[in-house]
Write a protein that holds these residues in place. Structure first.
Motif, PDB file in Angstrom:
ATOM      1  N   LEU B 364       0.827  -1.120   0.088  1.00 30.78           N
ATOM      2  CA  LEU B 364       0.093  -0.021   0.016  1.00 30.78           C
ATOM      3  C   LEU B 364       0.806   1.400   0.027  1.00 30.78           C
ATOM      4  O   LEU B 364       0.660   2.135  -0.639  1.00 30.78           O
ATOM      5  N   LEU B 365       1.844   1.113   0.823  1.00 29.15           N
ATOM      6  CA  LEU B 365       2.594   2.304   1.080  1.00 29.15           C
ATOM      7  C   LEU B 365       3.522   2.673  -0.325  1.00 29.15           C
ATOM      8  O   LEU B 365       3.749   3.743  -0.967  1.00 29.15           O
ATOM      9  N   ARG B 366       3.792   1.691  -1.212  1.00 33.77           N
ATOM     10  CA  ARG B 366       4.643   1.638  -2.268  1.00 33.77           C
ATOM     11  C   ARG B 366       3.611   2.219  -3.415  1.00 33.77           C
ATOM     12  O   ARG B 366       3.823   3.134  -4.106  1.00 33.77           O
ATOM     13  N   VAL B 370       3.550   6.121  -5.735  1.00 30.17           N
ATOM     14  CA  VAL B 370       3.620   5.997  -7.133  1.00 30.17           C
ATOM     15  C   VAL B 370       2.734   7.200  -7.552  1.00 30.17           C
ATOM     16  O   VAL B 370       3.152   7.946  -8.210  1.00 30.17           O
ATOM     17  N   ARG B 371       1.604   7.188  -6.661  1.00 34.60           N
ATOM     18  CA  ARG B 371       0.785   8.358  -7.329  1.00 34.60           C
ATOM     19  C   ARG B 371       1.132   9.628  -6.619  1.00 34.60           C
ATOM     20  O   ARG B 371       1.043  10.536  -7.516  1.00 34.60           O
ATOM     21  N   ASP B 372       1.991   9.637  -5.469  1.00 33.02           N
ATOM     22  CA  ASP B 372       2.305  10.967  -4.996  1.00 33.02           C
ATOM     23  C   ASP B 372       3.320  11.350  -5.919  1.00 33.02           C
ATOM     24  O   ASP B 372       3.772  12.492  -6.107  1.00 33.02           O
ATOM     25  N   ALA B 373       4.337  10.302  -6.691  1.00 34.77           N
ATOM     26  CA  ALA B 373       5.150  10.934  -7.526  1.00 34.77           C
ATOM     27  C   ALA B 373       4.848  11.553  -8.811  1.00 34.77           C
ATOM     28  O   ALA B 373       5.091  12.461  -9.302  1.00 34.77           O
ATOM     29  N   VAL B 374       3.663  11.082  -9.182  1.00 35.19           N
ATOM     30  CA  VAL B 374       2.772  11.652 -10.262  1.00 35.19           C
ATOM     31  C   VAL B 374       2.711  13.029  -9.914  1.00 35.19           C
ATOM     32  O   VAL B 374       2.870  13.893 -10.713  1.00 35.19           O
ATOM     33  N   ALA B 375       1.882  13.366  -8.665  1.00 34.35           N
ATOM     34  CA  ALA B 375       1.832  14.613  -8.342  1.00 34.35           C
ATOM     35  C   ALA B 375       2.843  15.544  -8.391  1.00 34.35           C
ATOM     36  O   ALA B 375       2.845  16.801  -8.736  1.00 34.35           O
ATOM     37  N   THR B 623      14.218   2.341 -12.054  1.00 36.72           N
ATOM     38  CA  THR B 623      12.857   1.988 -11.017  1.00 36.72           C
ATOM     39  C   THR B 623      11.703   3.070 -11.020  1.00 36.72           C
ATOM     40  O   THR B 623      10.782   3.003 -11.244  1.00 36.72           O
ATOM     41  N   VAL B 624      12.393   4.380 -11.339  1.00 34.89           N
ATOM     42  CA  VAL B 624      11.395   5.238 -11.499  1.00 34.89           C
ATOM     43  C   VAL B 624      10.440   5.327 -12.805  1.00 34.89           C
ATOM     44  O   VAL B 624       9.357   5.117 -12.875  1.00 34.89           O
ATOM     45  N   ARG B 625      11.410   4.908 -13.830  1.00 38.15           N
ATOM     46  CA  ARG B 625      10.597   4.564 -15.187  1.00 38.15           C
ATOM     47  C   ARG B 625       9.547   3.506 -15.347  1.00 38.15           C
ATOM     48  O   ARG B 625       8.729   3.642 -15.627  1.00 38.15           O
ATOM     49  N   PRO B 630       4.358   3.725 -16.436  1.00 37.00           N
ATOM     50  CA  PRO B 630       2.956   3.243 -16.665  1.00 37.00           C
ATOM     51  C   PRO B 630       1.794   4.239 -16.145  1.00 37.00           C
ATOM     52  O   PRO B 630       0.612   4.566 -16.809  1.00 37.00           O
ATOM     53  N   GLU B 631       2.153   4.802 -14.856  1.00 37.31           N
ATOM     54  CA  GLU B 631       1.167   5.522 -14.370  1.00 37.31           C
ATOM     55  C   GLU B 631       0.974   7.053 -14.967  1.00 37.31           C
ATOM     56  O   GLU B 631      -0.286   7.326 -15.163  1.00 37.31           O
ATOM     57  N   LEU B 632       2.212   7.632 -15.254  1.00 35.74           N
ATOM     58  CA  LEU B 632       1.758   8.666 -16.174  1.00 35.74           C
ATOM     59  C   LEU B 632       1.141   8.569 -17.333  1.00 35.74           C
ATOM     60  O   LEU B 632       0.157   9.246 -17.666  1.00 35.74           O
TER      61      LEU B 632
END
Lengths: 679, 679
Positions: B364-366, B370-375, B623-625, B630-632
């Protein structure tokens, strides 16, 4: 050295490092060399018959209405080494190891000691004694709770327990209905009685100015200034560590092994100085030095060693406040001082002031290390020539290095029992050979030697690990990683006031990276012709922050059970360093290594080293050449000089580059270079 | 974040890191913006008139026969953030900063706070209040000793002081003839009275299974097992930290800012569970979840929040032992428990169990990260486009990043007040802009943003520092060294059970090397939709050893007074790692960084990085990629996707080689290569 014959707080704290993370083993495991179930029991010939002693002790215990009596292995000063007269635990049990605690109840007797001593304890104790393979006070407490019914009392000699140890026992028995009773008369002494060795009688002598850098009068004035500046306004400082009195008054003695100190206490007030010591043992010169300022605030009043408690009882009647170091003051003295009149800090100002060496002391320690390096280099060369002949064993080796030191100026003895360990014996990080059991040194095994000298100008402590044949790749890797740890900590730059605990992992990182580690502390302070383990400097959690002028050992290691052991130990001075930038007012610090003996090139895998590590090594080699070279030549030790030169050849720049690259990277660079040429 | 609006033990401990080595400044220095010497005094318009409040408080003090009253800035749970009803210090003083202590005597009133708040305090307090520029309890104690005569009493509300804080005040006043008196009725509340904000009324809701990974019943059973295994045999655990009850019962609320917790206590025994909370505030679902197992050992009995003390008083009559966490339990509850019935450890088993996230919680934290990184990536790109237009200031930037997070699934609010600081403002490591004073962002300045979100599946906290123009060489060097610190700690391999304190210097080494440093802690634990500062994980001396499943921030920084500030903060999970060798039974660990936002390439001086650091960066980029890419794309954030791709281009092997060499070494290698060719 990282391990020693030590029974006290100093060692216990190093041991905390050792056992960090180990599961607490509290029960005997494995086979006892004794067989106490047969009638008569099977016992090695080395055991001591303790039946009568125990019976006599139990009679005393009944007289004092206690159901258990705790016998520690230290003296009234929490000394690391103890004199024979204080070897109460050894006399009661037969066990002569340096660390342990005995508890005697009316029907049982149990010894707690750590893994270094399990086999020895079973070989030396008869069936009256059970062995518990643990050292934690809580485990002793649990055993007492099992064996002693509620409502009963447990006794101990409050002069053989530090305040902190007393508190730990109290904590372990708290709210259990058992009472912990301090009994000022030592019950073992009552039983030992006429057989007890007499107190030491060697003379106590003054250390001349050329070896101190400061008069005792100046030191006293400095301490008094610190008392005045302290917000809690102490009126007196009580000194109960033997190093404290020796350092403060520039006196030395020979009361206990390895450390040149003497039984004493001192109470230093703003206007008076009381030194509790057997006056007849002072040399004329020492006496004169102490009493030259009489009467006056710099006059030392000599009182009998045994009078300290009575004197303190009298002193605390007044409007006073006594500053004590709780890490090593005994509960026996502590309880004399009313709580509101006691200023408790971990260390007395004498302990913390002593930790920072003055310029003269720094010079002296450096000089002692140069002579010491000569002795160790002589030894390493001698080993190189004689080990292949099969003529050296661990014991003869240890004796030889001790003899080499003995020839040096200002030598006064070894600073601890020399550790000389070959092959699997070195995996026992603490190991000293004896005349009866000593392994032959061989070109097929690694050899670890950890030794040091007491010189009038300083105390030394150095460990080198060597291999004269073909080490395995894993041995080379482990050695190199231990060396990398030594280098990384030695060359670290850090801000003034950093605690050793915060930086000691730099000595472990290279090992951790591949899943290796060592189970002991990374270093300890060292004295000027004083203790080889000098608190409160070091890398443990209760050490004081590092500042310029402190000396510490740096000694990572690796121990492969049943196979080999590695430790690389140097002594280093904390020095100021210039940095490219600078934030804040406080200086940045680093270490200046003062142990000057080359590492074994046969064990260094240069490919593992970074370019910076190789540069550091080359710079260290240069220092060895600069300082030890002339000394070897002056002594006409030509062969040793050549050996030193060849072992301090700088690693070439090519090696340096290759190390920083790894093979893959070289290939890439060259191919890029070639493709550029072609383009 | 490393600094926050925090008033409590959590922050105080971070602050210990901050002030490490700073000299203790106890007196006001510099010019006060107020002038209290003129008649009438000159005061900014922002001050609060406290004359009446103080007069009323003093009347109460006289009634209770106390000469001084201590007003802290926390609540009865030692919370980091507090609700309005607990803002007693702010109401008494006018000062709204989050950290401070007030002491009111019959004729004086003084506020102690730290350097972040000195100017604010002078702008908000009238001349009834003096400012003391310190936060140490001993300095407060010294002031009290000066102002309160011997024989008199000092009062405090024992429910607003942790056991440890109570002990510190006791220690400071010990043997001084002054008495420290706990008064259960809060005197500020008596005066505040009708004006006091009402208690929160938001509902308290159950967190669904998809966000917990464990039922509360299982958690209770685990804690009970720990109670049974404990050698001291506790019969109950008292929970007084708000995170404890929220986590244990899978409940959340909105009682205090930023942390989704609710006022409550719990007493968990082997057979009963009492939750002290305003029952009417529970949602139907929450009530059902808690009472489904009634009657029985997994039935939660709901009792009024205010009944905890009475309940505890009753419970301790029996043959019981209550396990408490001394770091955050109040003295008010502690003194209800007879000493022999109290099991004191730093943290309760709920606190230590919560610290180790289960597999579901880790997932869950991971995912939240990921969503937080998008923001954050959206924000960084938006800044890049808008800052050059001169249309962004610190405040609008902060608002914008908050809005970006708000659009994300499961968002429930910011996890702390967003720090958005440009140029010299970032040198104040703690700084939040306001609507009235906010600096314009510029391509000529560095910009630091530290922000986080509360999502149902996790709590985030990330800091990035950027520069859109031409940073100075020193700015690049400082940034790169901060990054090197982040990398060195993140990629460290260490044995299980290592304490954070032992390894945090790896985050400082690259700065230390050139005489730089930062004055705050290196990281803190973080919750799953709970506190952004979650104890007891982190790198401070009182944190617990690191084990698999713990999350911590890693956040070195550098602050150049009056010029700029740098911090690079990621959240990382402690994971097992395979090593080439392995000593002992315990696993070796490392960190898996779960914050997935590229660092600013404009500020990285690659030449300073080692080959291993570059390899680490390249692997992080990958790892970021993999995770954010995919989320972006899923969100059709094409421009953000391109920005992310270009900012995660791996550094080339050539750069890697050059970095590991330095220019000199390259030259040497090439010349050696050429001479070999010629040979």
């Amino acid at each position: 050295m990282s391990f020693s014959l030590c029974t006290s707080w100093v060692w216990m704290l190093l041991f905390l490092g050792c056992t960090l993370g180990q599961s607490k083993q509290t029960r005997s495991a494995g086979s006892d060399v004794r067989n106490c179930t047969t009638v008569p029991p099977y016992l090695p010939s080395t055991v001591t018959n303790t039946a009568e002693r125990l019976q006599a002790l139990r009679q005393r215990m009944q007289f004092y209405k206690i159901r258990a009596y705790i016998v520690p292995a230290t003296d009234a000063h929490m000394s690391e080494y103890i004199a024979e007269q204080d070897a109460r635990l050894a006399w009661m049990t037969g066990f002569t190891g340096s660390a342990g605690t005995g508890v005697v109840t009316l029907d049982k007797a149990t010894l707690w000691t750590d893994s270094r001593y399990w086999i020895q304890a079973e070989r030396q104790m008869d069936c009256n004694w059970e062995l518990q393979k643990a050292v934690w006070i809580p485990s002793i407490g649990e055993w007492i709770l099992q064996e002693v019914p509620a409502g009963e009392s447990i006794g101990l000699d409050p002069f053989l327990f530090s305040i902190d140890n007393w508190k730990s026992y109290s904590q372990a028995l708290r709210n259990s209905g058992r009472n912990l009773i301090p009994i000022d008369i030592n019950l073992v002494d009552l039983v030992w009685d006429a057989q007890k060795p007499p107190p030491p009688t060697h003379s106590i002598y003054a250390l001349s100015d050329e070896f101190t850098g400061n008069t005792w009068q100046n030191k006293v004035s400095e301490i008094r200034t610190q008392m005045e500046k302290h917000p809690k306004r102490p009126t007196a400082v009580l000194l109960s560590g033997l190093e404290e009195t020796a350092w403060l008054f520039n006196l030395r003695g020979d009361d206990i092994p390895y450390n040149p100190v003497f039984y004493s206490y001192a109470l230093l007030t703003k206007s008076n100085i009381s030194l509790f010591v057997n006056q007849s043992r002072l040399t004329q010169e020492a006496l004169q030095s102490l009493t030259a300022g009489c009467p006056g605030p710099l006059c030392v009043r000599l009182e009998d060693y045994n009078k300290v408690k009575a004197h303190l009882q009298n002193y605390v009647q007044g409007d006073i406040r006594v500053w004590i170091g709780t890490e090593y003051t005994t509960y026996g003295l502590f309880r004399v001082i009313p709580e509101e009149k006691c200023l408790q800090e971990s260390y007395s100002p004498v302990m913390t002031t002593k930790a920072v060496k003055n310029t003269k002391e720094q010079e002296l320690l450096r000089a002692a290390h140069v002579r010491d390096a000569v002795a160790v280099i002589q030894y390493l060369l001698w080993l190189k020539k004689n080990v292949p002949l099969g003529s050296v064993n661990e014991f003869s080796g240890a004796r030889y290095v001790d003899q080499l030191r003995q020839k040096m100026e200002h030598w006064r003895g070894p600073s601890f029992e020399t550790i000389s360990a070959s092959g699997l014996n070195a995996a026992l990080a603490h190991y000293s050979p004896s005349n009866v059991s000593s392994r032959k040194l061989s070109v097929d095994e690694m050899y670890l030697t950890d030794s040091g000298g007491q010189y009038l100008d300083g105390t030394t402590d150095i460990t080198r690990t060597v291999h004269w044949g073909a080490p395995t790749p894993f041995q080379k890797e482990a050695y190199t990683r231990v060396l990398m740890g030594n280098i990384e900590l030695s060359r670290l730059v850090f801000p003034s006031g950093t605690s050793g605990r915060m930086i000691e992992a730099f000595a472990r990182q290279a090992l951790w990276k591949v899943g290796l580690n060592y189970g002991h502390g990374t270093g300890h302070g060292i004295g000027n012709f004083l203790s080889v383990h000098e608190w409160p400097v070091g890398f443990q959690s209760n050490n004081v922050p590092l500042t310029t002028g402190m000396f510490t050992s740096i000694e990572p290691g690796y121990y492969q059970n049943g196979e080999f052991g590695i430790r690389i130990e140097d002594v280093a001075l904390v020095v100021e360093t210039q940095t490219e930038h600078k934030v804040g007012d406080k200086p940045f610090l680093t270490f200046e290594v003062v142990s000057l003996v080359p590492y074994d090139r046969n064990l260094i895998d240069v490919r593992l080293l970074s370019a910076e590590q190789i540069q550091y090594l080359n710079s260290y080699y240069k220092t060895v050449r600069q300082h030890v070279g002339p000394e070897l030549q002056r002594r006409q030790l030509q062969e040793e000089y050549e050996w030193m030169r060849s072992n301090t050849e700088p690693f070439s720049q090519g090696v340096l580059v290759a190390a920083s690259l790894g093979l893959l990277a070289v290939t890439i660079l060259i191919s890029e270079f070639l493709s550029n040429l072609q383009a």
